[in-house]
Write an enzyme that holds these catalytic residues in place. Structure first.
Site, PDB file in Angstrom:
ATOM      1  N   HIS A 217       3.882 -13.696  -1.811  1.00 35.86           N
ATOM      2  CA  HIS A 217       4.658 -14.224  -2.804  1.00 35.86           C
ATOM      3  C   HIS A 217       4.042 -14.041  -4.076  1.00 35.86           C
ATOM      4  O   HIS A 217       2.830 -14.198  -4.423  1.00 35.86           O
ATOM      5  CB  HIS A 217       4.905 -15.514  -2.803  1.00 35.86           C
ATOM      6  CG  HIS A 217       3.692 -16.478  -2.676  1.00 35.86           C
ATOM      7  ND1 HIS A 217       2.787 -16.465  -1.855  1.00 35.86           N
ATOM      8  CD2 HIS A 217       3.159 -17.295  -3.812  1.00 35.86           C
ATOM      9  CE1 HIS A 217       1.778 -17.409  -1.914  1.00 35.86           C
ATOM     10  NE2 HIS A 217       1.753 -17.722  -3.408  1.00 35.86           N
TER      11      HIS A 217
ATOM     12  N   HIS B  67       1.481 -16.171   2.980  1.00 34.39           N
ATOM     13  CA  HIS B  67       2.729 -15.269   3.147  1.00 34.39           C
ATOM     14  C   HIS B  67       3.263 -14.719   1.689  1.00 34.39           C
ATOM     15  O   HIS B  67       3.184 -15.700   0.656  1.00 34.39           O
ATOM     16  CB  HIS B  67       3.872 -16.339   3.600  1.00 34.39           C
ATOM     17  CG  HIS B  67       5.120 -15.701   3.656  1.00 34.39           C
ATOM     18  ND1 HIS B  67       5.877 -16.039   4.809  1.00 34.39           N
ATOM     19  CD2 HIS B  67       5.886 -14.905   2.857  1.00 34.39           C
ATOM     20  CE1 HIS B  67       7.074 -15.370   4.705  1.00 34.39           C
ATOM     21  NE2 HIS B  67       7.031 -14.876   3.445  1.00 34.39           N
TER      22      HIS B  67
END
Ligand code: AMP
Length: 114
Positions: free
Chosen positions: A100, A98
């Site tokens: 980041h 995800h």
């Protein structure tokens, strides 16, 4: 869009705790649970996309905001000087798929990746 088995989607949803530093409509920043530098904050999109290239393609405005949030954190915590790392792929050290960025600062940094 979120995925049920993504730990950062769970942080975005408030289902697991995190020490939030900044939150906007589209971006969340929170302290890394295993810091590698005196300042180690993760800046993530709220929308689930797997990596920085996907973010650039699918949510470029959010990626730009992530960079601005990284600067905002560094301005507040480490004199505006920092390293921003997006690990991409397991062999490069990505463990959470995800997007980041790692904001690292607060000390002279070596070359070790986050
Ligand atoms: P990466 O390995 O680049 O995908 O970065 C994932 C980062 O997430 C690692 O530095 C972990 O220490 C951090 N991390 C994993 N779980 C949590 C959590 N629940 N809260 C904060 N940071 C986390």
């Amino acid at each position: 869009m979120s995925t049920t088995d993504c730990i950062f989607c769970k942080i975005v949803a408030g289902d697991i705790p995190a020490t939030k530093v900044v939150e906007t409509d589209h971006v969340i920043a929170f302290r890394d649970i295993a810091p590698k530098a005196p300042v180690h904050v993760l800046v993530a999109s709220k929308q689930h996309v797997p990596n920085v290239a996907a973010a650039a393609r699918e949510i470029p405005d959010v990626l730009a905001e992530m960079a601005q949030v990284a600067q905002q954190i560094a301005d507040a915590e480490c004199d505006g000087e920092y390293r921003l790392i997006f690990n991409t792929g397991a062999t490069a050290g990505q463990s959470v798929f995800h997007v980041h960025g790692h904001v690292l600062g607060g000390a002279a940094l070596g070359w070790e990746p986050a």
